[in-house]
Design an enzyme around this catalytic site. Sequence first.
Site, PDB file in Angstrom:
ATOM      1  N   ASP A 157     -60.068 -60.198 -68.767  1.00 46.70           N
ATOM      2  CA  ASP A 157     -58.656 -60.533 -68.526  1.00 46.70           C
ATOM      3  C   ASP A 157     -58.293 -60.527 -67.043  1.00 46.70           C
ATOM      4  O   ASP A 157     -57.709 -61.481 -66.544  1.00 46.70           O
ATOM      5  CB  ASP A 157     -57.731 -59.565 -69.279  1.00 46.70           C
ATOM      6  CG  ASP A 157     -57.723 -59.850 -70.775  1.00 46.70           C
ATOM      7  OD1 ASP A 157     -58.185 -60.939 -71.167  1.00 46.70           O
ATOM      8  OD2 ASP A 157     -57.279 -58.970 -71.533  1.00 46.70           O
TER       9      ASP A 157
ATOM     10  N   ARG B  91     -52.235 -44.240 -64.802  1.00 48.27           N
ATOM     11  CA  ARG B  91     -51.391 -45.366 -64.374  1.00 48.27           C
ATOM     12  C   ARG B  91     -50.570 -45.079 -63.124  1.00 48.27           C
ATOM     13  O   ARG B  91     -50.543 -45.905 -62.209  1.00 48.27           O
ATOM     14  CB  ARG B  91     -50.499 -45.854 -65.519  1.00 48.27           C
ATOM     15  CG  ARG B  91     -51.123 -46.785 -66.568  1.00 48.27           C
ATOM     16  CD  ARG B  91     -52.571 -46.885 -66.558  1.00 48.27           C
ATOM     17  NE  ARG B  91     -53.166 -47.733 -67.588  1.00 48.27           N
ATOM     18  CZ  ARG B  91     -54.389 -47.554 -68.088  1.00 48.27           C
ATOM     19  NH1 ARG B  91     -55.136 -46.541 -67.685  1.00 48.27           N
ATOM     20  NH2 ARG B  91     -54.896 -48.369 -68.980  1.00 48.27           N
TER      21      ARG B  91
ATOM     22  N   ASP C   9     -48.775 -49.189 -71.369  1.00 44.26           N
ATOM     23  CA  ASP C   9     -49.229 -49.288 -69.975  1.00 44.26           C
ATOM     24  C   ASP C   9     -48.404 -50.262 -69.144  1.00 44.26           C
ATOM     25  O   ASP C   9     -48.200 -50.041 -67.955  1.00 44.26           O
ATOM     26  CB  ASP C   9     -50.719 -49.619 -69.935  1.00 44.26           C
ATOM     27  CG  ASP C   9     -51.562 -48.424 -70.372  1.00 44.26           C
ATOM     28  OD1 ASP C   9     -51.125 -47.285 -70.132  1.00 44.26           O
ATOM     29  OD2 ASP C   9     -52.628 -48.623 -70.978  1.00 44.26           O
TER      30      ASP C   9
ATOM     31  N   SER D 115     -60.964 -51.566 -78.224  1.00 49.34           N
ATOM     32  CA  SER D 115     -60.296 -51.552 -76.929  1.00 49.34           C
ATOM     33  C   SER D 115     -60.416 -50.118 -76.403  1.00 49.34           C
ATOM     34  O   SER D 115     -59.995 -49.172 -77.068  1.00 49.34           O
ATOM     35  CB  SER D 115     -58.827 -51.946 -77.099  1.00 49.34           C
ATOM     36  OG  SER D 115     -58.116 -51.550 -75.944  1.00 49.34           O
TER      37      SER D 115
HETATM   38  N1  ARG Z   1     -52.313 -44.933 -76.577  1.00 53.23           N
HETATM   39  C1  ARG Z   1     -52.747 -44.385 -75.319  1.00 53.23           C
HETATM   40  C2  ARG Z   1     -51.612 -44.310 -74.344  1.00 53.23           C
HETATM   41  O1  ARG Z   1     -50.671 -45.044 -74.470  1.00 53.23           O
HETATM   42  C3  ARG Z   1     -53.940 -45.119 -74.745  1.00 53.23           C
HETATM   43  C4  ARG Z   1     -53.691 -46.525 -74.312  1.00 53.23           C
HETATM   44  C5  ARG Z   1     -54.927 -47.303 -73.988  1.00 53.23           C
HETATM   45  N2  ARG Z   1     -55.842 -47.286 -75.106  1.00 53.23           N
HETATM   46  C6  ARG Z   1     -56.879 -48.096 -75.301  1.00 53.23           C
HETATM   47  N3  ARG Z   1     -57.680 -47.812 -76.270  1.00 53.23           N
HETATM   48  N4  ARG Z   1     -57.082 -49.147 -74.573  1.00 53.23           N
HETATM   49  O2  ARG Z   1     -51.638 -43.526 -73.433  1.00 53.23           O
END
Ligand code: ARG
Length: 402
Positions: free
Chosen positions: A17, A98, A127, A178
């Site tokens: 991506d 983040r 995110d 993911s």
């Molecule tokens: N749900 C978690 C959060 O919001 C992880 C997000 C990313 N998860 C992932 N498997 N790509 O902090």
Amino acid sequence: MSAEKDRVVLAYSGGLDTSVAIGWIAEQTGSEVIAVAIDVGQGGEDMDDIRKRALACGAVDSEVVDARAEFAADYCVPALTANALYMDRYPLVSALSRPLIVDHLVRVAREKGASMLSHGCTGKGNDQVRFEAGIAALAPDIKVLAPVRDSGMTRDKAIAFAAGKGLPIDVTSKSPYSIDQNLWGRAVETGHLEDIWNGPWEDVYDYTADPAQPREPDELVIGFTDGVPTAVDGTPKTPLEIITELNERAGAQGVGRLDMVEDRLVGIKSREVYEAPGAIALITAHQEMESVCVERDLARFKRQAEQRWAELVYDGLWFSPLKRALDAFIADASQHVTGDIRLRLHGGRAVVTGRRSPASLYDYELATYDTGDTFDQAMSKGFVELWGLPSKIAAIRDRRAS
Ligand code: ARG
């Protein structure tokens, strides 16, 4: 880089991506794209390969930041002193990285004179919020581009774009999951996990060994100074060294696996599997150190503050006034959280087996039932009577009234 073109700083992971986003953004905006990849301990690919890939995909400049020590000291340690667990379980793995990434993106944007920042998040997750709320707080003048969410960069289009331009990315070796991982833990979603009745298959895990396998337990001593872990087995270490060692040792014992349905900020419930061996072992030890060193009312109040802290960070409000004020409270409450905790790691659990502290509030002579007891039990009689007095008076009134 040209003098007259606008510049965009892109949070670059090296994956499909964000690799496609480089050319996509350049085409859509006519701007130059600067890629920034941040090492928060995610492991895997060599960071210099990632840096070069961005250039091969058309970035005018590409930067790699080794932020592991900073992430450990300035993001994981505050999460530890807050015992931060969203919904009482999730140690905020992705949510912690983040704000650090945002901080570096803004720094690079200032250094390179860029007026835009970009991320590869979809519109369904947390995110996007963490990136954009962070940018709004640190650099309200900077514009955000979210090509995956806002300009139709779907997965099929990204693959076609990569093939059309001959970008050096392997689009065939796609994992069914993911995954987002860093020093504080690992998050896995999608694939068979989207049916919440399905148990996770063993191939989901990477940081932890199967806790059901037979093996010898591991025992270690974690030293804390004012709430911060500073030693393992008597050897002084940095937060980065301690978290790395705990990930290995607790991971080898299967500690820190978690399978949950969680409430995302955007309103969706999602199923996620986590493994956070170092984080869970350290939080277990830290909570126990506090039990020994923190006065009762302060400890009770801190638990409420901790829950709020975890929600703010989960919800993308790392750079917010309430989060900052709670940090000041937690720093104050962490004074005297000093000493050693002995932990036994085994069978997927981190269990406290001993504690000692120069700032302990545990008083043997008050607690003991043996000789040497200094607690004057005669004082309890009047105390208990007065403690129950308001309820007693109310109960008498209730009986009279009925
Ligand atoms: N749900 C978690 C959060 O919001 C992880 C997000 C990313 N998860 C992932 N498997 N790509 O902090």
